[in-house]
Write a protein that holds these residues in place. Structure first.
Motif, PDB file in Angstrom:
ATOM      1  N   ALA A 124     109.994  40.526  34.625  1.00 53.26           N
ATOM      2  CA  ALA A 124     108.918  39.706  35.174  1.00 53.26           C
ATOM      3  C   ALA A 124     107.714  40.569  35.560  1.00 53.26           C
ATOM      4  O   ALA A 124     106.562  40.202  35.295  1.00 53.26           O
ATOM      5  CB  ALA A 124     109.423  38.934  36.384  1.00 53.26           C
ATOM      6  N   GLN A 177     109.582  34.692  46.519  1.00 53.04           N
ATOM      7  CA  GLN A 177     109.736  34.726  45.062  1.00 53.04           C
ATOM      8  C   GLN A 177     110.611  35.896  44.629  1.00 53.04           C
ATOM      9  O   GLN A 177     111.394  35.768  43.685  1.00 53.04           O
ATOM     10  CB  GLN A 177     108.356  34.808  44.404  1.00 53.04           C
ATOM     11  CG  GLN A 177     107.542  33.532  44.544  1.00 53.04           C
ATOM     12  CD  GLN A 177     106.104  33.706  44.099  1.00 53.04           C
ATOM     13  OE1 GLN A 177     105.522  34.781  44.228  1.00 53.04           O
ATOM     14  NE2 GLN A 177     105.507  32.647  43.571  1.00 53.04           N
ATOM     15  N   THR A 222     110.735  29.605  40.711  1.00 55.57           N
ATOM     16  CA  THR A 222     111.536  29.851  41.916  1.00 55.57           C
ATOM     17  C   THR A 222     111.281  28.801  42.999  1.00 55.57           C
ATOM     18  O   THR A 222     111.990  28.781  44.008  1.00 55.57           O
ATOM     19  CB  THR A 222     111.227  31.241  42.505  1.00 55.57           C
ATOM     20  OG1 THR A 222     109.866  31.282  42.963  1.00 55.57           O
ATOM     21  CG2 THR A 222     111.434  32.327  41.459  1.00 55.57           C
ATOM     22  N   TYR A 247     110.231  33.490  34.036  1.00 58.69           N
ATOM     23  CA  TYR A 247     109.443  33.507  35.271  1.00 58.69           C
ATOM     24  C   TYR A 247     108.033  34.050  35.014  1.00 58.69           C
ATOM     25  O   TYR A 247     107.034  33.448  35.426  1.00 58.69           O
ATOM     26  CB  TYR A 247     110.137  34.349  36.329  1.00 58.69           C
ATOM     27  CG  TYR A 247     109.283  34.560  37.567  1.00 58.69           C
ATOM     28  CD1 TYR A 247     109.277  33.616  38.587  1.00 58.69           C
ATOM     29  CD2 TYR A 247     108.472  35.691  37.694  1.00 58.69           C
ATOM     30  CE1 TYR A 247     108.481  33.790  39.712  1.00 58.69           C
ATOM     31  CE2 TYR A 247     107.672  35.875  38.815  1.00 58.69           C
ATOM     32  CZ  TYR A 247     107.681  34.918  39.815  1.00 58.69           C
ATOM     33  OH  TYR A 247     106.876  35.090  40.912  1.00 58.69           O
ATOM     34  N   ASP A 307     105.746  28.079  38.995  1.00 57.67           N
ATOM     35  CA  ASP A 307     106.695  28.969  39.671  1.00 57.67           C
ATOM     36  C   ASP A 307     108.102  28.388  39.553  1.00 57.67           C
ATOM     37  O   ASP A 307     108.419  27.374  40.168  1.00 57.67           O
ATOM     38  CB  ASP A 307     106.298  29.114  41.143  1.00 57.67           C
ATOM     39  CG  ASP A 307     107.208  30.057  41.910  1.00 57.67           C
ATOM     40  OD1 ASP A 307     108.028  30.733  41.269  1.00 57.67           O
ATOM     41  OD2 ASP A 307     107.090  30.111  43.150  1.00 57.67           O
ATOM     42  N   LEU A 330     113.989  35.174  42.651  1.00 56.27           N
ATOM     43  CA  LEU A 330     114.135  35.707  41.293  1.00 56.27           C
ATOM     44  C   LEU A 330     115.355  36.616  41.194  1.00 56.27           C
ATOM     45  O   LEU A 330     116.038  36.634  40.163  1.00 56.27           O
ATOM     46  CB  LEU A 330     112.871  36.469  40.898  1.00 56.27           C
ATOM     47  CG  LEU A 330     112.855  37.026  39.474  1.00 56.27           C
ATOM     48  CD1 LEU A 330     113.032  35.908  38.445  1.00 56.27           C
ATOM     49  CD2 LEU A 330     111.565  37.797  39.209  1.00 56.27           C
TER      50      LEU A 330
END
Length: 319
Positions: free
Chosen positions: A154, A108, A221, A210, A219, A112
């Protein structure tokens, strides 16, 4: 220790490092290469050639130029040229990336980082293509700021009350750090680095999406990580196919004699049969088959004492 050994040791250290440190090391490596290129160009008497080199890593605002250099959508977010630029970006990335890893995975984090950079690039390109303020103007975008600020935003949304101890300020919650960062970005939009600040806004938007979506269990991602997995599986399949072709071509071909094969097979069967029933007569085999059939139909408890003893005796012969 030779140069090759040094490179191998550095590669092993890089391979063993975390995803966060890999991102940081890649940024540092690109920075060093660009600086070395600048030194070489200056001493070669052709400093203008550095502009050509930079055009292969920085993102142009012109869509026709982007079409000839599409890879810059990714390379720009791993490249810095100014010392203070890379210093602040990587410090923020290390601090907030470490906090982000407390509530997320390494996959992740990397996804991101890429999405934040792509979000910044998209807003940068759209601004120069559509806004009158940037009409008849061109610019380039370089730096990991959009990616880093996506991770900062995030993290602040997922851990709003987590406190960081800042020099000369003391403990302060992440939400206030994120708010102050966003305010400074908005103020900078009217400055000399308007394009860069617009890219920061794109990174902030991606980080906010996110964080808010993750709080609801979604999610953003995941599609990107699934695409990475699909590409990795295709690559592994291709490598296995190619290696299988080469390995099969190296296997020597032997001529098989049918007569020898048949003789060997018959001999093997006879040996197996002899090993399977060394001391078992035909009568014993028939008795054993009857007892086993009775066990199959009625169970072992249905055998008489004589049948149990017979089964025991025949079993000992077979063993």
């Amino acid at each position: 220790m030779g140069f090759t050994d040094t490179v191998k040791r550095m590669w092993r250290s890089f391979d063993a490092s975390s995803t966060l440190m890999k991102i940081i090391w890649v940024n540092i490596a690109v920075f060093v290469l660009l600086r070395l290129a600048a030194i070489i160009c200056v001493f070669a008497g052709n400093p203008a050639f550095l502009i050509t080199i930079m055009s292969y890593v920085q993102l142009p605002s012109s869509l026709p130029s982007l079409l000839t250099h599409p890879w810059t959508l990714v390379t720009y977010m791993f490249a810095q040229y100014d010392v203070l630029h890379i210093l602040f970006n990587l410090l923020w990335l290390y601090w907030f990336g470490t906090l982000f890893m407390m509530v997320a995975t390494k996959r992740q984090l990397f996804a991101l980082y890429l999405l934040g950079g792509l979000g910044g690039a998209a807003l940068f390109l759209l601004s120069y293509a559509l806004l009158p303020a940037f009409a008849y103007r061109s610019a380039v975008l370089i730096g990991s700021s959009a990616s880093v600020i996506a991770i900062v935003t995030a993290t602040a949304i997922l851990m709003p009350d987590f406190r960081m101890h800042l020099l000369l300020i003391g403990p302060i919650s992440l939400k206030w750090i994120a708010i102050a960062t966003i305010v400074l970005v908005l103020i900078g939009v009217t400055g000399n680095n308007a394009g860069g600040e617009i890219a920061h806004i794109g990174g902030i938007a991606v980080g906010a999406i996110y964080g808010l979506r993750m709080k609801r269990g979604h999610d953003i991602t995941r599609p990107l990580n699934n695409a990475f997995d699909h590409i990795a599986n295709l690559w592994r399949g291709l490598v296995c196919s190619v290696s299988g072709m080469f390995s099969s071509s190296r296997i020597p071909k032997t001529k098989i004699d049918p007569q020898r094969t048949a003789t060997s097979t018959d001999s093997g069967r006879r040996q197996a049969a002899a090993t399977e029933r060394p001391n078992c007569s035909k009568a014993d085999r028939e008795t054993l088959d009857k007892i086993l059939d009775k066990i199959k139909k009625s169970g072992y408890s249905a055998l008489t004492p004589e049948e149990r003893q017979r089964l025991f005796d025949v079993s000992r012969k077979i063993k």
